[in-house]
Design a protein around this motif. Structure first.
Motif, mmCIF file in Angstrom:
data_model
loop_
_atom_site.group_PDB
_atom_site.id
_atom_site.type_symbol
_atom_site.label_atom_id
_atom_site.label_comp_id
_atom_site.label_asym_id
_atom_site.label_seq_id
_atom_site.Cartn_x
_atom_site.Cartn_y
_atom_site.Cartn_z
ATOM 1 N N GLY A 1 0.818 -1.202 0.000
ATOM 2 C CA GLY A 1 0.000 0.000 0.000
ATOM 3 C C GLY A 1 0.852 1.252 0.000
ATOM 4 O O GLY A 1 2.085 1.198 -0.003
ATOM 5 N N TYR A 2 0.184 2.384 0.006
ATOM 6 C CA TYR A 2 0.915 3.651 0.054
ATOM 7 C C TYR A 2 0.124 4.619 0.916
ATOM 8 O O TYR A 2 -1.016 4.977 0.594
ATOM 9 C CB TYR A 2 1.130 4.212 -1.347
ATOM 10 C CG TYR A 2 2.112 5.366 -1.393
ATOM 11 C CD1 TYR A 2 3.071 5.552 -0.393
ATOM 12 C CD2 TYR A 2 2.091 6.279 -2.432
ATOM 13 C CE1 TYR A 2 3.975 6.589 -0.438
ATOM 14 C CE2 TYR A 2 3.000 7.328 -2.502
ATOM 15 C CZ TYR A 2 3.931 7.476 -1.496
ATOM 16 O OH TYR A 2 4.827 8.512 -1.540
ATOM 17 N N TRP A 3 0.733 5.037 2.006
ATOM 18 C CA TRP A 3 0.040 5.892 2.969
ATOM 19 C C TRP A 3 -0.462 7.179 2.327
ATOM 20 O O TRP A 3 -1.525 7.691 2.691
ATOM 21 C CB TRP A 3 0.974 6.214 4.139
ATOM 22 C CG TRP A 3 2.115 7.116 3.753
ATOM 23 C CD1 TRP A 3 3.362 6.753 3.363
ATOM 24 C CD2 TRP A 3 2.077 8.544 3.693
ATOM 25 N NE1 TRP A 3 4.119 7.854 3.042
ATOM 26 C CE2 TRP A 3 3.348 8.977 3.254
ATOM 27 C CE3 TRP A 3 1.099 9.501 3.966
ATOM 28 C CZ2 TRP A 3 3.663 10.321 3.083
ATOM 29 C CZ3 TRP A 3 1.418 10.848 3.785
ATOM 30 C CH2 TRP A 3 2.686 11.248 3.360
ATOM 31 N N ALA A 4 0.305 7.726 1.344
ATOM 32 C CA ALA A 4 -0.088 8.993 0.721
ATOM 33 C C ALA A 4 -1.372 8.853 -0.086
ATOM 34 O O ALA A 4 -2.043 9.853 -0.372
ATOM 35 C CB ALA A 4 1.038 9.526 -0.165
ATOM 36 N N ARG A 5 -1.729 7.626 -0.460
ATOM 37 C CA ARG A 5 -2.975 7.374 -1.172
ATOM 38 C C ARG A 5 -4.023 6.736 -0.270
ATOM 39 O O ARG A 5 -5.117 6.414 -0.712
ATOM 40 C CB ARG A 5 -2.722 6.469 -2.386
ATOM 41 C CG ARG A 5 -1.741 7.064 -3.395
ATOM 42 C CD ARG A 5 -1.475 6.138 -4.568
ATOM 43 N NE ARG A 5 -2.655 5.980 -5.394
ATOM 44 C CZ ARG A 5 -3.282 4.828 -5.618
ATOM 45 N NH1 ARG A 5 -2.822 3.719 -5.055
ATOM 46 N NH2 ARG A 5 -4.323 4.770 -6.386
ATOM 47 N N GLY A 6 -3.657 6.529 1.003
ATOM 48 C CA GLY A 6 -4.597 5.953 1.954
ATOM 49 C C GLY A 6 -4.894 4.499 1.704
ATOM 50 O O GLY A 6 -6.010 4.030 1.961
ATOM 51 N N THR A 7 -3.911 3.716 1.223
ATOM 52 C CA THR A 7 -4.142 2.305 0.909
ATOM 53 C C THR A 7 -3.275 1.408 1.783
ATOM 54 O O THR A 7 -2.161 1.787 2.188
ATOM 55 C CB THR A 7 -3.850 2.013 -0.569
ATOM 56 O OG1 THR A 7 -2.489 2.368 -0.866
ATOM 57 C CG2 THR A 7 -4.774 2.807 -1.471
ATOM 58 N N LEU A 8 -3.762 0.204 2.040
ATOM 59 C CA LEU A 8 -3.070 -0.783 2.863
ATOM 60 C C LEU A 8 -2.461 -1.871 1.979
ATOM 61 O O LEU A 8 -2.879 -2.067 0.830
ATOM 62 C CB LEU A 8 -4.032 -1.414 3.866
ATOM 63 C CG LEU A 8 -4.754 -0.463 4.822
ATOM 64 C CD1 LEU A 8 -5.741 -1.233 5.691
ATOM 65 C CD2 LEU A 8 -3.760 0.311 5.681
ATOM 66 N N SER A 9 -1.484 -2.579 2.530
ATOM 67 C CA SER A 9 -0.817 -3.652 1.789
ATOM 68 C C SER A 9 -1.670 -4.917 1.805
ATOM 69 O O SER A 9 -2.527 -5.101 2.674
ATOM 70 C CB SER A 9 0.552 -3.934 2.403
ATOM 71 O OG SER A 9 1.349 -2.764 2.420
ATOM 72 N N ASN A 10 -1.397 -5.774 0.853
ATOM 73 C CA ASN A 10 -2.117 -7.036 0.737
ATOM 74 C C ASN A 10 -1.112 -8.174 0.823
ATOM 75 O O ASN A 10 -0.511 -8.575 -0.175
ATOM 76 C CB ASN A 10 -2.884 -7.083 -0.584
ATOM 77 C CG ASN A 10 -3.800 -8.288 -0.683
ATOM 78 O OD1 ASN A 10 -3.662 -9.260 0.055
ATOM 79 N ND2 ASN A 10 -4.750 -8.242 -1.612
ATOM 80 N N LEU A 11 -0.912 -8.710 2.021
ATOM 81 C CA LEU A 11 0.061 -9.774 2.205
ATOM 82 C C LEU A 11 -0.377 -11.080 1.549
ATOM 83 O O LEU A 11 0.452 -11.947 1.276
ATOM 84 C CB LEU A 11 0.304 -9.995 3.700
ATOM 85 C CG LEU A 11 0.966 -8.824 4.442
ATOM 86 C CD1 LEU A 11 1.136 -9.162 5.912
ATOM 87 C CD2 LEU A 11 2.316 -8.472 3.821
ATOM 88 N N LYS A 12 -1.667 -11.223 1.286
ATOM 89 C CA LYS A 12 -2.164 -12.409 0.600
ATOM 90 C C LYS A 12 -1.517 -12.534 -0.783
ATOM 91 O O LYS A 12 -1.175 -13.637 -1.236
ATOM 92 C CB LYS A 12 -3.685 -12.334 0.469
ATOM 93 C CG LYS A 12 -4.329 -13.528 -0.225
ATOM 94 C CD LYS A 12 -4.249 -14.784 0.618
ATOM 95 C CE LYS A 12 -5.028 -15.926 -0.021
ATOM 96 N NZ LYS A 12 -4.867 -17.190 0.730
ATOM 97 N N LEU A 13 -1.347 -11.413 -1.474
ATOM 98 C CA LEU A 13 -0.708 -11.433 -2.784
ATOM 99 C C LEU A 13 0.741 -11.897 -2.679
ATOM 100 O O LEU A 13 1.238 -12.631 -3.546
ATOM 101 C CB LEU A 13 -0.776 -10.042 -3.417
ATOM 102 C CG LEU A 13 -2.171 -9.539 -3.814
ATOM 103 C CD1 LEU A 13 -2.095 -8.103 -4.305
ATOM 104 C CD2 LEU A 13 -2.773 -10.438 -4.888
#
Length: 580
Positions: free
Chosen positions: A173-185
Motif C-alpha cells: 500500500g501507500y500511505w499517501a494514497r490511503g491504501t493498505l498492503s495485501n500480504l495475501k498477494l
C-alpha cells in the motif's frame, strides 16, 4: 565574382536535379538543407581558389601576413584580458563570501576521515555493497579487474524479477494514497515461485499470509541482524573516490543497497505487525531510519533523495500500524522521538551547497583539456538534457561544442560566478530551516532562468533539475511531520478512547510541539470524521487548501517506485486512514 557565385549555384542545382531524376533524392524535408549545403560548399571552394590566387601576388602575401599577425595579437590580448577578468571576478566573489563562512572548493565538502572501528561503512556486511567497485581506501577498481563472482549480501530480492520491476501495485500500500498492503498477494507469489524454484521457503500448506511471508523472508534473517548490529556504530563515511578528476565519476553503489534494504525491512515490518509482533516491527522501522541517518552528511544530492525515499518507505508500516491500532504508547513515543531528529529542509540547503561545489569541480574538469570530449562524456550520465527540456537540435549541439572549445578560461570562471550567485540569491532560500518552511513560489523557471549568454552556458545546463529536489525535500519533511502528528493523535486515543477535536490538546503530553505546515507556515489542517477517524493534511505544493483532497495521478508506477504516486503538485498532502 558574381559569375563564379552564379556558376557554383548552378552546379549545385544541377547536382540536386541529377539526384532527383536518379531516384536518390532524400526525403522532402531534407531537400532544402541538401541544396543549400551543396551551394555553400561549392561557394566556399570557389572562394578558397580565389584566395589562393590572390596570395600568389607578393604584395598581397605581405599584407596578409601583417594582418594575420595583428589579428593573432588581438586574439591573444582578448583571451588574456577575458581570462584575467573572469578569474578576478570569481576570486573577488569567493573572498567576499568565504569571509562569511561559505566554501566553494570541492575539497571543502569531502567528509573528514572516520576511524574504521567506529565506521558503519567499513563493517563486513556493508562492505559487500561497494567492495566490487571501490577499495577500502576509496580507489576505483578498473572494470577489467573487478571480481566476477562478488556476492553483495545486501542484494535483497523480494521475489522474482517481476516483483523487482513493479509487479502488483496492490501488494504494497501507500500511505499517501490511503491504501493498505495485501500480504495475501505476497503469500501467493511465494507459493507460485516454490513450484519453480526453492529460492524462498514456503510451508506445505498455506497458513496465515503474514506468517508465510516471514517464512519466505527468513533467508535474510542473519544478514538483517548483522546489519542491525553494524548500524549501531556511531559514525559513517563511505570510502568514495572523492579524488576523481571528474566529480561526476564518483561512484555511489551503496545507496542502491541501502534503499533495497529499506524495502526488505518494510515488508518484514508489515508482516510482523500483522503477525502480532509489533516489537520486531518497531525494530525494523527503527533500523530503516538508522540506515537513512548514516548517509545524512554524505555530500551528494542523490544521497539526500535516497534518504527521503527510504524514510517514505519506512512510513508504510508506521501508517498501517496506526490504522490498525497495533502500536503501543511506548513504541509510538520511541518512533516519534527518532523522527523528530529528521530535518530534510536543512539537508536540502546542505545538498545545494554541495551541488555548488560539484558544479565548480565539473567546470574545472571540462576546462583543463579535451573540452568537447569531456562535455560529451558528462552529458551521457548527467541530467543536462533530461525531462523538461526540449531535445537538443544538431545545429545547437554543434555550436554549443564550438563555444565550449573556443571559450577563454575566464568564461568558465564567470560560469562558476553565475552558478554561485544563483545559489546565493535563490536556491539557498527556497527552504528556511530555521522557520521550518518552504517557498514553492520560488520554484518557478521564469523567476530564475538566466538570459542565455556565453557566461552562463553551464549554469543553464547544471541548475534546472535542482529546484525539483526542493519539492521532494518539502514533501519528505511533511511526510515526517504528518507521521509524528498522527502518532501523537494515536497516543491521545490510547489515553482517552477517541481522537481529539483539535490538535491543541496534543502538546506537551503526547508531542513536544505540533509541527506546523512547511508550506505557508500555518497550522496543519485537522478534522474528525463521522466514522470516528480523522483527516490530517498540509495544503500542499499548490499552496491552496483543497479540503483534504488528494489528487491521484491515475498513472502506472515508475519502475523504481512499485506503487503509483499521487499528483503532488496538485491537491493536499493527506494523512487519512481507510474508512471502516
Amino acid at each position: 565574382m558574381l559569375g563564379w557565385v552564379a556558376l557554383m549555384l548552378a552546379l549545385a542545382l544541377i547536382f540536386w536535379l541529377v539526384l532527383s531524376i536518379s531516384g536518390s533524392r532524400p526525403r522532402p524535408a531534407e531537400d532544402a538543407r541538401l541544396f543549400w549545403s551543396l551551394a555553400a560548399g561549392m561557394t566556399l571552394l570557389m572562394l578558397l581558389v580565389a584566395f589562393i590566387r590572390w596570395l600568389a601576388n607578393g604584395r598581397n602575401l605581405k599584407r596578409f601576413i601583417f594582418l594575420a599577425a595583428c589579428a593573432a595579437t588581438l586574439v591573444g590580448l582578448f583571451y588574456a584580458e577575458e581570462d584575467w577578468r573572469g578569474k578576478r571576478a570569481w576570486e573577488n566573489y569567493k573572498h567576499e563570501w568565504e569571509a562569511k563562512g561559505e566554501r566553494f572548493d570541492f575539497a571543502s565538502i569531502v567528509p573528514p576521515p572516520v576511524p574504521d572501528e567506529k565506521n558503519f561503512a567499513m563493517t563486513p556486511v556493508m562492505y559487500t555493497s561497494y567492495g566490487f567497485i571501490l577499495t577500502r581506501d576509496g580507489r576505483l577498481i578498473p572494470s577489467e579487474q573487478r571480481p566476477t563472482n562478488w556476492v553483495n549480501r545486501l542484494e535483497f530480492k523480494l521475489g522474482d524479477d517481476q516483483v523487482d520491476d513493479g509487479w502488483n501495485t496492490n501488494a504494497i500500500g501507500y500511505w499517501a494514497r490511503g491504501t493498505l498492503s495485501n500480504l495475501k498477494l505476497w503469500q501467493e507469489h511465494y507459493r507460485e515461485l516454490a513450484a519453480k524454484t526453492n529460492e524462498f521457503a514456503v510451508p506445505p500448506q498455506p497458513g496465515a499470509p503474514a506468517a508465510d511471508v516471514l517464512l519466505a523472508l527468513s533467508k535474510y534473517d542473519a544478514t538483517v541482524e548483522e546489519l542491525r548490529q553494524a548500524a549501531q556504530l556511531p559514525e559513517c563515511r563511505f570510502p568514495l573516490n572523492y579524488d576523481a578528476d571528474d566529480p561526476a565519476e564518483i561512484y555511489l553503489p551503496h545507496l542502491a543497497a541501502l534503499k533495497r534494504s529499506s524495502r526488505l525491512l518494510e515488508l518484514r515490518a508489515l508482516a510482523e505487525l500483522e503477525n502480532g509482533e509489533s516489537d520486531k516491527a518497531l525494530a525494523d522501522v527503527m533500523l530503516t531510519l538508522r540506515l537513512s541517518e548514516h548517509v545524512q552528511r554524505e555530500p551528494t544530492l542523490i544521497g539526500m533523495l535516497v534518504r527521503i525515499a527510504m524514510t517514505d518507505i519506512a512510513m508504510q508500516p508506521v501508517y498501517e500500524g496506526l490504522a490498525k491500532h497495533r502500536w503501543t504508547d511506548a513504541q509510538l513515543a520511541a518512533m516519534e522521538a527518532e523522527m523528530a531528529k529528521i530535518d530534510f529542509l536543512a539537508d536540502f540547503t546542505f545538498s545545494m551547497r554541495c551541488e555548488r561545489a560539484f558544479a565548480g569541480g565539473i567546470l574545472d574538469y571540462i576546462s583543463r583539456k579535451d573540452r568537447v570530449k569531456r562535455y560529451d562524456n558528462l552529458t551521457s550520465y548527467q541530467s543536462f538534457d533530461e525531462a523538461g527540456k526540449a531535445p537538443e537540435s544538431p545545429m545547437k549541439g554543434f555550436f554549443l561544442r564550438v563555444e565550449i572549445c573556443l571559450m577563454p578560461q575566464g568564461w568558465f570562471e564567470l560560469n562558476k560566478l553565475t552558478i554561485a550567485r544563483m545559489h546565493e540569491t535563490w536556491l539557498l532560500h527556497i527552504t528556511d530551516p530555521e522557520k521550518h518552511q518552504v517557498m514553492p513560489q520560488m520554484v518557478i523557471p521564469q523567476q530564475w532562468q538566466p538570459v542565455n549568454t556565453l557566461f552562463n552556458i553551464f549554469a543553464r545546463e547544471l541548475i534546472p533539475e535542482l529546484p525539483n529536489s526542493a519539492k521532494k525535500s518539502a514533501r519528505g519533511q511533511m511526510t515526517v511531520d504528518l507521521a509524528r502528528t498522527a502518532m501523537a493523535l494515536e497516543r491521545y486515543r490510547l489515553a482517552h478512547g477517541e481522537y481529539p477535536e483539535t490538535l491543541d490538546g496534543l502538546a506537551p503530553q503526547f508531542i513536544a510541539q505540533v509541527p506546523h505546515d512547511v508550506i505557508g507556515g500555518g497550522p496543519l489542517k485537522y478534522r474528525r470524521t463521522s466514522d470516528g477517524l480523522f483527516v490530517l493534511y498540509s495544503i500542499g505544493w499548490n499552496e491552496k487548501d483543497d479540503g483534504g483532497v488528494m489528487v491521484d495521478s491515475g498513472s502506472q508506477p515508475h519502475i523504481d517506485e512499485r506503487r503509483s504516486q499521487p499528483r503532488f503538485e496538485e491537491g493536499d498532502w493527506v494523512w487519512r486512514y481507510p474508512q471502516k
